[in-house]
Design a protein around this motif. Sequence first.
Motif, PDB file in Angstrom:
ATOM      1  N   ASP A 136       6.878  -7.286  -3.589  1.00  0.00           N
ATOM      2  CA  ASP A 136       6.552  -5.860  -3.629  1.00  0.00           C
ATOM      3  C   ASP A 136       5.059  -5.619  -3.840  1.00  0.00           C
ATOM      4  N   THR A 156       0.608  -3.553   3.571  1.00  0.00           N
ATOM      5  CA  THR A 156       0.063  -2.326   4.149  1.00  0.00           C
ATOM      6  C   THR A 156      -1.325  -2.005   3.627  1.00  0.00           C
ATOM      7  N   SER A 157      -1.855  -2.800   2.724  1.00  0.00           N
ATOM      8  CA  SER A 157      -3.172  -2.516   2.162  1.00  0.00           C
ATOM      9  C   SER A 157      -4.247  -3.209   2.985  1.00  0.00           C
ATOM     10  N   LYS A 182      -2.879   3.594   3.269  1.00  0.00           N
ATOM     11  CA  LYS A 182      -1.874   4.589   2.915  1.00  0.00           C
ATOM     12  C   LYS A 182      -0.987   4.053   1.799  1.00  0.00           C
ATOM     13  N   ILE A 183      -0.720   4.901   0.830  1.00  0.00           N
ATOM     14  CA  ILE A 183       0.033   4.490  -0.352  1.00  0.00           C
ATOM     15  C   ILE A 183       1.360   5.223  -0.396  1.00  0.00           C
ATOM     16  N   ASP A 184       2.423   4.472  -0.641  1.00  0.00           N
ATOM     17  CA  ASP A 184       3.757   5.049  -0.736  1.00  0.00           C
ATOM     18  C   ASP A 184       3.931   5.720  -2.097  1.00  0.00           C
ATOM     19  N   LEU A 185       4.244   7.006  -2.094  1.00  0.00           N
ATOM     20  CA  LEU A 185       4.406   7.737  -3.353  1.00  0.00           C
ATOM     21  C   LEU A 185       5.557   7.205  -4.199  1.00  0.00           C
ATOM     22  N   SER A 186       6.526   6.572  -3.569  1.00  0.00           N
ATOM     23  CA  SER A 186       7.668   6.047  -4.324  1.00  0.00           C
ATOM     24  C   SER A 186       7.262   4.943  -5.293  1.00  0.00           C
ATOM     25  N   LEU A 187       6.102   4.325  -5.050  1.00  0.00           N
ATOM     26  CA  LEU A 187       5.621   3.266  -5.944  1.00  0.00           C
ATOM     27  C   LEU A 187       5.007   3.822  -7.220  1.00  0.00           C
TER      28      LEU A 187
END
Length: 470
Positions: free
Chosen positions: A256, A276-277, A304-309
Amino acid sequence: MSYCTRLILLLIPSLIALGLLGVAFSTSWWMIPLKKNIPQENLFNISNDVRLYSMLIPITISRGILSECLAYQNVKILVSNSFDFRDEISRQDQVKLSNENCSDYQFTCQTSSVISNPLTRCIDQQKQCNRIIDCEDKIDEVSCDTSLQVQDCPIDYIECLDGKSCYRKDEQTCDGISNCMDNSDEENCNEEKCHLNKHVYCSRENKCARRENSYRCDGIVDCEDNSDEENCQQCNENTNAFLCDSKCFLPKHRCDNIVDCSDFRDELNCIDYSNTSNSQRNFYHNDRLCEEKHFNPFNIYPPKIDLSLFQLYPYPNQRITYLNLIYYLKLSVFYGITSGLMFIFLSIISLFFVACCHHKYRRVPFYFYNLWMLLAWLCICMGLLSFVYIWILKKEILLDYERNIPLNIMIYERNPTLQNLEFFGLSFWLACSAALTTFFCLLLSCCICCTIGSSRSDNKEYEIMQMQSY
């Protein structure tokens, strides 16, 4: 002063500045670890309100402009006994819960949620004053008119010891939730009673966890004090959790992009893992196990960063803003240092025009040298200031309630030495020396420019005329 002397006076410090900055750019000694600040268990002063807790902390092995290498060490730290380690409700759900408005036909639980549904605080008005507690704060059974209240308990319910409320003996005894005004349904609970209702026993709190089908070492924190997930020898087979550093982690923590194990077993051999980074990862550096990240400065936009993290963060958007700022500051460091190298090189090239064109254009080559040196000094200072600002920001955010999670804030408050685990290394000071040398070259060039044309020894025709007069 001859032109050859001026050339040498400017060339030597320029080459020194270029060498210092080149070494600083190409090495990974910008930060060094302060191992003396790593908490030592034998130095702790343990009081009644704190206890020992095992935590994974990052240790800087090397850090450069384009790469960094971090090892992780499992150490003992101090944590507060009153801190709740559970992550039952996300920040977004808490905000929705606090802003929820119940209808005219519903009763509102004032300071808590509904026992049967933690995501709401509204119950039917018919459930108020029915001798069955529905709100966690028990407000639905407080200040009830006993003359209008139901006298007998419903079917399958029994009275609590104080006779004020009713509960289901088989299902609600030792289930982690108080269903009696006097808490008699949760008294004298032990590990055996909790296990019968499929609830894990919290040893430090001497009570059962709230979540049904909860087990010890299943990768889910069910006890407020985290006692169900500490000192694990093996993980519960019902959740497929994996063990590392005496803790269990759910499969979702595998690959993760977050290191949870000191030996990186949760992030190694990720066949289907896609990053994805903009930082590419490797776990070996000079045959040493560490998390090595490579920064790509040619991607000018942050990943782009996933808000769920970021569900555990009180304000996820502010956390993302902080990460984007760090990314742009890293770009500023890279382009500041590389531009400084380029401008110093151009200033050295301009010195050769001093030797070739000094008969016709005495000061022009020095003007170009001054310009390149000024730009080099400004760029190097921009890169260094950005690097220092990153260091300051990372220290400030440790205790920032808006951009950090409550658990981390509590840990850094109880263990202040963790706030100072790294400091500026040799590469940083070499870059500072290059900035000082560049500034010295700039001042020296200005002084030399002022002497050109004012010294008679530079004017050969003047010397010849004087000799002829004799």
